[in-house]
Design a protein around this motif. Structure first.
Motif, PDB file in Angstrom:
ATOM      1  N   VAL A   8       0.835  -1.199   0.000  1.00 29.76           N
ATOM      2  CA  VAL A   8       0.000   0.000   0.000  1.00 29.76           C
ATOM      3  C   VAL A   8       0.878   1.261   0.000  1.00 29.76           C
ATOM      4  O   VAL A   8       0.816   2.090   0.900  1.00 29.76           O
ATOM      5  N   LEU A   9       1.706   1.364  -1.035  1.00 25.66           N
ATOM      6  CA  LEU A   9       2.562   2.529  -1.208  1.00 25.66           C
ATOM      7  C   LEU A   9       2.006   3.394  -2.328  1.00 25.66           C
ATOM      8  O   LEU A   9       1.669   2.893  -3.394  1.00 25.66           O
ATOM      9  N   SER A  10       1.964   4.685  -2.070  1.00 22.80           N
ATOM     10  CA  SER A  10       1.479   5.611  -3.088  1.00 22.80           C
ATOM     11  C   SER A  10       2.653   6.241  -3.816  1.00 22.80           C
ATOM     12  O   SER A  10       3.800   6.157  -3.382  1.00 22.80           O
ATOM     13  N   ASP A  11       2.344   6.911  -4.923  1.00 22.14           N
ATOM     14  CA  ASP A  11       3.386   7.633  -5.652  1.00 22.14           C
ATOM     15  C   ASP A  11       3.978   8.728  -4.772  1.00 22.14           C
ATOM     16  O   ASP A  11       5.171   9.013  -4.834  1.00 22.14           O
ATOM     17  N   HIS A  12       3.162   9.304  -3.889  1.00 22.11           N
ATOM     18  CA  HIS A  12       3.659  10.335  -2.965  1.00 22.11           C
ATOM     19  C   HIS A  12       4.653   9.736  -1.969  1.00 22.11           C
ATOM     20  O   HIS A  12       5.650  10.376  -1.630  1.00 22.11           O
ATOM     21  N   ASP A  13       4.390   8.521  -1.499  1.00 20.01           N
ATOM     22  CA  ASP A  13       5.323   7.846  -0.593  1.00 20.01           C
ATOM     23  C   ASP A  13       6.684   7.672  -1.263  1.00 20.01           C
ATOM     24  O   ASP A  13       7.720   7.920  -0.650  1.00 20.01           O
ATOM     25  N   ALA A  21      15.663  10.978   1.464  1.00 23.76           N
ATOM     26  CA  ALA A  21      16.798  10.082   1.666  1.00 23.76           C
ATOM     27  C   ALA A  21      18.116  10.817   1.494  1.00 23.76           C
ATOM     28  O   ALA A  21      18.268  11.651   0.616  1.00 23.76           O
ATOM     29  N   SER A  22      19.067  10.497   2.333  1.00 20.48           N
ATOM     30  CA  SER A  22      20.384  11.121   2.228  1.00 20.48           C
ATOM     31  C   SER A  22      21.249  10.430   1.178  1.00 20.48           C
ATOM     32  O   SER A  22      22.224  10.995   0.717  1.00 20.48           O
ATOM     33  N   ASP A  23      20.886   9.213   0.780  1.00 21.08           N
ATOM     34  CA  ASP A  23      21.694   8.438  -0.159  1.00 21.08           C
ATOM     35  C   ASP A  23      21.107   8.328  -1.560  1.00 21.08           C
ATOM     36  O   ASP A  23      21.468   7.432  -2.290  1.00 21.08           O
ATOM     37  N   LEU A  24      20.214   9.197  -1.952  1.00 24.83           N
ATOM     38  CA  LEU A  24      19.613   9.185  -3.282  1.00 24.83           C
ATOM     39  C   LEU A  24      19.250   7.787  -3.771  1.00 24.83           C
ATOM     40  O   LEU A  24      19.954   7.197  -4.571  1.00 24.83           O
ATOM     41  N   PRO A  25      18.162   7.239  -3.296  1.00 21.51           N
ATOM     42  CA  PRO A  25      17.760   5.922  -3.782  1.00 21.51           C
ATOM     43  C   PRO A  25      17.521   5.973  -5.284  1.00 21.51           C
ATOM     44  O   PRO A  25      16.859   6.875  -5.785  1.00 21.51           O
ATOM     45  N   ARG A  26      18.103   5.042  -6.015  1.00 18.20           N
ATOM     46  CA  ARG A  26      17.997   5.031  -7.463  1.00 18.20           C
ATOM     47  C   ARG A  26      17.325   3.774  -8.002  1.00 18.20           C
ATOM     48  O   ARG A  26      17.255   3.588  -9.204  1.00 18.20           O
ATOM     49  N   ASN A  27      16.853   2.900  -7.117  1.00 20.89           N
ATOM     50  CA  ASN A  27      16.151   1.709  -7.590  1.00 20.89           C
ATOM     51  C   ASN A  27      15.068   1.327  -6.584  1.00 20.89           C
ATOM     52  O   ASN A  27      15.084   1.764  -5.437  1.00 20.89           O
ATOM     53  N   THR A  47       7.112   0.887 -12.286  1.00 18.57           N
ATOM     54  CA  THR A  47       6.450   2.150 -11.947  1.00 18.57           C
ATOM     55  C   THR A  47       7.258   2.916 -10.911  1.00 18.57           C
ATOM     56  O   THR A  47       7.434   4.132 -11.024  1.00 18.57           O
ATOM     57  N   ILE A  48       7.748   2.226  -9.908  1.00 13.65           N
ATOM     58  CA  ILE A  48       8.560   2.879  -8.877  1.00 13.65           C
ATOM     59  C   ILE A  48       9.823   3.451  -9.494  1.00 13.65           C
ATOM     60  O   ILE A  48      10.209   4.584  -9.195  1.00 13.65           O
ATOM     61  N   ILE A  52      11.005   7.346  -9.448  1.00  7.79           N
ATOM     62  CA  ILE A  52      12.338   7.743  -8.964  1.00  7.79           C
ATOM     63  C   ILE A  52      13.016   8.625 -10.006  1.00  7.79           C
ATOM     64  O   ILE A  52      13.540   9.690  -9.683  1.00  7.79           O
ATOM     65  N   ASP A  53      13.014   8.175 -11.250  1.00  8.03           N
ATOM     66  CA  ASP A  53      13.660   8.942 -12.323  1.00  8.03           C
ATOM     67  C   ASP A  53      13.035  10.322 -12.488  1.00  8.03           C
ATOM     68  O   ASP A  53      13.745  11.309 -12.672  1.00  8.03           O
ATOM     69  N   GLU A  54      11.716  10.406 -12.388  1.00  6.71           N
ATOM     70  CA  GLU A  54      11.038  11.704 -12.477  1.00  6.71           C
ATOM     71  C   GLU A  54      11.400  12.590 -11.295  1.00  6.71           C
ATOM     72  O   GLU A  54      11.643  13.778 -11.448  1.00  6.71           O
ATOM     73  N   ALA A  55      11.446  12.004 -10.093  1.00  7.59           N
ATOM     74  CA  ALA A  55      11.734  12.785  -8.891  1.00  7.59           C
ATOM     75  C   ALA A  55      13.173  13.294  -8.884  1.00  7.59           C
ATOM     76  O   ALA A  55      13.438  14.405  -8.418  1.00  7.59           O
ATOM     77  N   LEU A  56      14.098  12.503  -9.404  1.00  8.70           N
ATOM     78  CA  LEU A  56      15.495  12.924  -9.429  1.00  8.70           C
ATOM     79  C   LEU A  56      15.797  13.864 -10.592  1.00  8.70           C
ATOM     80  O   LEU A  56      16.792  14.585 -10.552  1.00  8.70           O
ATOM     81  N   GLY A  57      14.955  13.859 -11.607  1.00  6.69           N
ATOM     82  CA  GLY A  57      15.160  14.737 -12.750  1.00  6.69           C
ATOM     83  C   GLY A  57      16.493  14.477 -13.414  1.00  6.69           C
ATOM     84  O   GLY A  57      16.817  13.356 -13.773  1.00  6.69           O
TER      85      GLY A  57
END
Length: 91
Positions: A8-13, A21-27, A47-48, A52-57
């Motif tokens: 039950v994770l949303s796109d906002h989560d 995150a301090s370590d830039l999760p990339r996967n 989807t996740i 991630i790719d959209e959030a990191l730009g």
């Protein structure tokens, strides 16, 4: 929108985990670690990763000059998904 029905994770989560995150999760595995859960069926992984790719730009693949994450990216070792690196990725 719910992207992981097993946990039950949303796109906002996911977006919040990337920015907090301090370590830039990339996967997805690193995102699950930040959120204190693990993948169940795996159908949400693509989807996740997209979120991630959209959030990191511009930082999605590697940080560029002048990016606030440049210092962290320069210190990162090549990504290896082992139990120890997963534990380090947890927020």
């Amino acid at each position: 929108m719910i992207v992981c029905s097993c946990n039950v994770l949303s796109d906002h989560d996911v977006r919040n985990a990337v920015t907090a995150a301090s370590d830039l999760p990339r996967n997805p595995k690193q995102i699950y670690g930040c959120l204190g859960c693990s993948a169940e069926c795996g159908r949400c992984a693509r989807t996740i990763k997209t979120i991630i790719d959209e959030a990191l730009g511009a930082c999605a693949k590697e940080c560029c000059s002048g990016c606030p994450h440049t210092r962290q990216a320069a210190n990162d070792e090549p990504a290896q998904e082992t139990a120890s690196s997963f534990a380090l990725a947890a927020c």
